[in-house]
Design an enzyme around this catalytic site. Sequence first.
Site, PDB file in Angstrom:
ATOM      1  N   HIS A   1       0.808  -1.316   0.032  1.00 22.83           N
ATOM      2  CA  HIS A   1      -0.027  -0.044  -0.041  1.00 22.83           C
ATOM      3  C   HIS A   1       1.016   1.461  -0.018  1.00 22.83           C
ATOM      4  CE1 HIS A   1      -3.638   1.937  -0.289  1.00 22.83           C
ATOM      5  NE2 HIS A   1      -3.017   2.788   0.410  1.00 22.83           N
TER       6      HIS A   1
ATOM      7  N   TYR B   1       1.403   5.302  -2.727  1.00 30.06           N
ATOM      8  CA  TYR B   1       1.717   6.552  -2.291  1.00 30.06           C
ATOM      9  C   TYR B   1       3.180   7.055  -2.628  1.00 30.06           C
ATOM     10  CZ  TYR B   1      -2.696   6.456   0.077  1.00 30.06           C
ATOM     11  OH  TYR B   1      -4.017   6.193   0.238  1.00 30.06           O
TER      12      TYR B   1
ATOM     13  N   HIS C   1      -9.964   0.740 -10.497  1.00 30.49           N
ATOM     14  CA  HIS C   1      -9.638   1.563  -9.630  1.00 30.49           C
ATOM     15  C   HIS C   1      -8.467   2.101  -9.982  1.00 30.49           C
ATOM     16  CE1 HIS C   1      -8.243   3.489  -5.796  1.00 30.49           C
ATOM     17  NE2 HIS C   1      -7.480   2.145  -5.803  1.00 30.49           N
ATOM     18  N   PHE C   2      -7.241   1.203 -10.040  1.00 31.76           N
ATOM     19  CA  PHE C   2      -5.741   1.523 -10.002  1.00 31.76           C
ATOM     20  C   PHE C   2      -5.511   2.064 -11.584  1.00 31.76           C
ATOM     21  CE2 PHE C   2      -4.847  -3.200 -10.236  1.00 31.76           C
ATOM     22  CZ  PHE C   2      -4.153  -3.381 -11.342  1.00 31.76           C
TER      23      PHE C   2
ATOM     24  N   ARG D   1      -7.058 -10.940 -13.052  1.00 33.09           N
ATOM     25  CA  ARG D   1      -5.998 -11.861 -12.955  1.00 33.09           C
ATOM     26  C   ARG D   1      -6.361 -13.127 -13.729  1.00 33.09           C
ATOM     27  NH1 ARG D   1      -5.191 -10.635  -6.931  1.00 33.09           N
ATOM     28  NH2 ARG D   1      -3.809  -8.808  -7.026  1.00 33.09           N
TER      29      ARG D   1
HETATM   30 FE1  HAS Z   1      -5.875   2.032  -4.080  1.00 29.92          FE
HETATM   31  C1  HAS Z   1      -6.272  -1.620  -4.493  1.00 29.92           C
HETATM   32  C2  HAS Z   1      -8.019   2.027  -1.478  1.00 29.92           C
HETATM   33  C3  HAS Z   1      -5.440   5.390  -3.435  1.00 29.92           C
HETATM   34  C4  HAS Z   1      -3.495   2.083  -6.476  1.00 29.92           C
HETATM   35  N1  HAS Z   1      -4.925   0.600  -5.227  1.00 29.92           N
HETATM   36  C5  HAS Z   1      -5.278  -0.708  -5.278  1.00 29.92           C
HETATM   37  C6  HAS Z   1      -4.443  -1.452  -6.207  1.00 29.92           C
HETATM   38  C7  HAS Z   1      -3.603  -0.425  -6.786  1.00 29.92           C
HETATM   39  C8  HAS Z   1      -4.011   0.781  -6.252  1.00 29.92           C
HETATM   40  C9  HAS Z   1      -2.646  -0.629  -7.642  1.00 29.92           C
HETATM   41  O1  HAS Z   1      -9.344  -0.246   0.371  1.00 29.92           O
HETATM   42  C10 HAS Z   1      -4.526  -2.810  -6.515  1.00 29.92           C
HETATM   43  C11 HAS Z   1      -3.339  -3.699  -5.994  1.00 29.92           C
HETATM   44  C12 HAS Z   1      -3.515  -5.289  -6.773  1.00 29.92           C
HETATM   45  O2  HAS Z   1      -3.037  -5.549  -7.533  1.00 29.92           O
HETATM   46  O3  HAS Z   1      -4.284  -6.037  -5.864  1.00 29.92           O
HETATM   47  N2  HAS Z   1      -6.548   3.447  -2.723  1.00 29.92           N
HETATM   48  C13 HAS Z   1      -7.547   3.317  -1.768  1.00 29.92           C
HETATM   49  C14 HAS Z   1      -7.872   4.383  -1.079  1.00 29.92           C
HETATM   50  C15 HAS Z   1      -7.082   5.374  -1.698  1.00 29.92           C
HETATM   51  C16 HAS Z   1      -6.426   4.647  -2.731  1.00 29.92           C
HETATM   52  C17 HAS Z   1      -8.776   4.682   0.107  1.00 29.92           C
HETATM   53  N3  HAS Z   1      -4.736   3.535  -4.988  1.00 29.92           N
HETATM   54  C18 HAS Z   1      -4.723   4.706  -4.619  1.00 29.92           C
HETATM   55  C19 HAS Z   1      -3.791   5.427  -5.600  1.00 29.92           C
HETATM   56  C20 HAS Z   1      -3.119   4.565  -6.052  1.00 29.92           C
HETATM   57  C21 HAS Z   1      -3.783   3.135  -5.699  1.00 29.92           C
HETATM   58  C22 HAS Z   1      -3.229   6.945  -5.206  1.00 29.92           C
HETATM   59  C23 HAS Z   1      -1.861   4.503  -6.866  1.00 29.92           C
HETATM   60  C24 HAS Z   1      -1.346   5.714  -7.356  1.00 29.92           C
HETATM   61  N4  HAS Z   1      -6.903   0.382  -3.138  1.00 29.92           N
HETATM   62  C25 HAS Z   1      -7.740   0.728  -1.904  1.00 29.92           C
HETATM   63  C26 HAS Z   1      -8.396  -0.499  -1.518  1.00 29.92           C
HETATM   64  C27 HAS Z   1      -7.606  -1.514  -2.667  1.00 29.92           C
HETATM   65  C28 HAS Z   1      -6.713  -0.777  -3.495  1.00 29.92           C
HETATM   66  C29 HAS Z   1      -9.094  -0.880  -0.684  1.00 29.92           C
HETATM   67  C30 HAS Z   1      -7.899  -3.118  -2.290  1.00 29.92           C
HETATM   68  C31 HAS Z   1      -8.907  -3.609  -3.489  1.00 29.92           C
HETATM   69  C32 HAS Z   1      -8.837  -4.988  -3.461  1.00 29.92           C
HETATM   70  O4  HAS Z   1      -9.878  -5.560  -3.265  1.00 29.92           O
HETATM   71  O5  HAS Z   1      -8.059  -5.618  -3.953  1.00 29.92           O
HETATM   72  C33 HAS Z   1      -7.029   7.029  -1.378  1.00 29.92           C
HETATM   73  O6  HAS Z   1      -5.867   7.235  -0.836  1.00 29.92           O
HETATM   74  C34 HAS Z   1      -7.614   7.692  -2.378  1.00 29.92           C
HETATM   75  C35 HAS Z   1      -7.831   9.164  -1.853  1.00 29.92           C
HETATM   76  C36 HAS Z   1      -8.024  10.375  -3.123  1.00 29.92           C
HETATM   77  C37 HAS Z   1      -8.792  11.111  -2.978  1.00 29.92           C
HETATM   78  C38 HAS Z   1      -9.073  11.958  -4.406  1.00 29.92           C
HETATM   79  C39 HAS Z   1      -8.709  13.464  -3.882  1.00 29.92           C
HETATM   80  C40 HAS Z   1      -8.853  14.113  -5.249  1.00 29.92           C
HETATM   81  C41 HAS Z   1      -7.660  15.142  -5.675  1.00 29.92           C
HETATM   82  C42 HAS Z   1      -7.722  15.826  -7.161  1.00 29.92           C
HETATM   83  C43 HAS Z   1      -8.344  17.147  -6.659  1.00 29.92           C
HETATM   84  C44 HAS Z   1      -8.583  17.688  -8.246  1.00 29.92           C
HETATM   85  C45 HAS Z   1      -8.367  19.036  -8.281  1.00 29.92           C
HETATM   86  C46 HAS Z   1      -8.789  19.481  -9.586  1.00 29.92           C
HETATM   87  C47 HAS Z   1      -7.885  20.123  -7.427  1.00 29.92           C
HETATM   88  C48 HAS Z   1      -9.840  11.268  -1.851  1.00 29.92           C
HETATM   89  C49 HAS Z   1      -6.607  15.183  -4.709  1.00 29.92           C
HETATM   90  C50 HAS Z   1      -9.692  20.678  -9.898  1.00 29.92           C
HETATM   91  C51 HAS Z   1      -9.664  20.958 -11.032  1.00 29.92           C
HETATM   92  C52 HAS Z   1     -10.651  21.461 -11.863  1.00 29.92           C
HETATM   93  C53 HAS Z   1     -10.205  22.108 -13.200  1.00 29.92           C
HETATM   94  C54 HAS Z   1     -11.857  21.424 -11.568  1.00 29.92           C
END
Ligand code: HAS
Length: 567
Positions: free
Chosen positions: A235, A239, A386-387, A450
């Site tokens: 995990h 990050y 998701h990823f 997978r």
């Molecule tokens: Fe994840 C599985 C939960 C973030 C990558 N994740 C994965 C896997 C990968 C991955 C590769 O709880 C699969 C691994 C495998 O092969 O089994 N993930 C989360 C959560 C977050 C999260 C809670 N993941 C990421 C990030 C990744 C990533 C970042 C890669 C870089 N993830 C999970 C969970 C699994 C999981 C379970 C397990 C699933 C399973 O069953 O296998 C959080 O950190 C996300 C927080 C992000 C936000 C979004 C904030 C938005 C922002 C943009 C703002 C936009 C603006 C634009 C300012 C709350 C910062 C405005 C502009 C205009 C012009 C309007």
Amino acid sequence: MQAAQSRDVPVLEFPKLTALKSERWLVGIHLIVAFSALSLGLLMGPFQAFHRAPALKWDIPIFSYYYQALTLHGVLNALVFTTFFIVGFSYFVTQRTLQRPMASIRAAWVAFVMMFVGLALAAFAIITGQANVLFTFYPPLVAHPTFYLGLTLVIVGSWVAGGNIFFTYASWKRDHKGKRVPLAVYATLANFIMWITATIGVAVEVLFLLLPLSLGLVQTTDPQVARIMFWFFGHPLVYFWLLPAYTAWYTMMPKQNGVRLFSDGLGRMAFLMIMILSIPIGVHHLFADPGVSEVAKLFHALLTLVVAFPSLLTAFNIAATLEMAGQKRGSKGLMGWVFKQNWGSPVMAGYITGMLIFIIGGITGIMNASFTLNIALHNTTWVPGHFHTTLAGGVFLTYMGIFYWLLPFLSGRKLFAPKLATAQVYLWFVGMLLFGMSMGRAGIEGAPRRTDVATAGYVNANAVPWLNLTAVAGMILLVSAILLYVVILGTLFASKKQEQAEAEPPIDTEAPADDPSPGIFENWRIWLVVIVISNLIMWGPVLIQALDFTNGFIIFGFHPNAPIPLK
Ligand code: HAS
């Protein structure tokens, strides 16, 4: 926000760093390896989609075996490209921000050689079909020893790189007593503290469980312990990919927009929280594992929801900064700033499309953290959906934004066909949005991940149209990937030379004096203690339960209670 906006925007003066002659080669060589590995890794992507689409079922050219191609895709893109890119970028950020060469240029080259040899060893195992174990390499799947040795070398090389960054920071600190380090290096340090701590888990897994098995020294292993060690690392790994993208949003995007970051202190808090919270939550990848207790699952799920908080802080801080940029260009009304962004620049397009798609990636992540939803979706294409919106979307699009100013800087040549580069970014954004959405929907309809669904023969009919749509997305992404390499090669070989001054990088060399943050934020010793204690609490019981001391000790494969015959 108004108050922050009215502060003076510092004049952008970049010092000439003639002393850093080795910088271009050091950073450049990491990017060359990163993008070379990526070229093959990327190519495997669309062909996976074509192969899995029931309407096509195309065989993957070059690599005929589905799992071999999938391993190549995952390892090259998610482990090799990212690690080389991040190490190169981190060297660049450190040297430019702190105005000094790395503490040891020799150590930096040693680290590079280790990582490169590691890559060659792992690539040998995958290309020769002896490591069809995917990027998670879960046992009882076993790969050729060179695969594990190779990955170990890549990790150890990155430790040497991280150590070098710390020594460089320490020498800066000696010369700047009492001063706060600029945010970009603060983020880089937080990233490497997290990375070095987390990779201890996978290093132990590889050295004590997988390598002895692969060498034939032991005949059995315990997949549950291996999976626990893997996700201790897995995990924070996500990050590790994300923080360089956040570094660009927080520290480079404002400068490239002629404004300052809305809040430097809030940014530091976000990086600090991610560094501390990203490791003790990895059990959310093991919700479906029977060998992990429900209590551990509950606590890791709760903390997973907390780790989303620094990303929400980021969304606020970055949106406020973009709003200031829009207002500076004369935007009107509540949302006028959105239309006043520099949408035509490949750099800004990379950053902002990255942010937009990351909103979807973030929301789906929070959904994954819900135990009940996760049980339904864990083994489906929902998770790759998701990823691909987080890693291949938000992170990769931002890396492209970074690359489109870093490449001209490092090569001393103008960016080739900037409009083509911008089109490449938007094609990637649209392709990845479509891909993530259709993989997610196919997952809800029960399409397994997978799994070679082209030959499996048990795909739910409702998933078929969505899997077919992933092939359309794959086509768009293939075109975008080809354009990326046209721009790279065009810049290197067909573009005009440019003056150094035209390509100065968007780096702040001082933390803003009028935007203070508590000194404790930079007291790394305290945070290290917090990291160790929180992980002992969150991972200790999980590991002890799995190790099953009453029936024998698992390390080195000895576990009389649950032997898994492998040969
Ligand atoms: Fe994840 C599985 C939960 C973030 C990558 N994740 C994965 C896997 C990968 C991955 C590769 O709880 C699969 C691994 C495998 O092969 O089994 N993930 C989360 C959560 C977050 C999260 C809670 N993941 C990421 C990030 C990744 C990533 C970042 C890669 C870089 N993830 C999970 C969970 C699994 C999981 C379970 C397990 C699933 C399973 O069953 O296998 C959080 O950190 C996300 C927080 C992000 C936000 C979004 C904030 C938005 C922002 C943009 C703002 C936009 C603006 C634009 C300012 C709350 C910062 C405005 C502009 C205009 C012009 C309007």
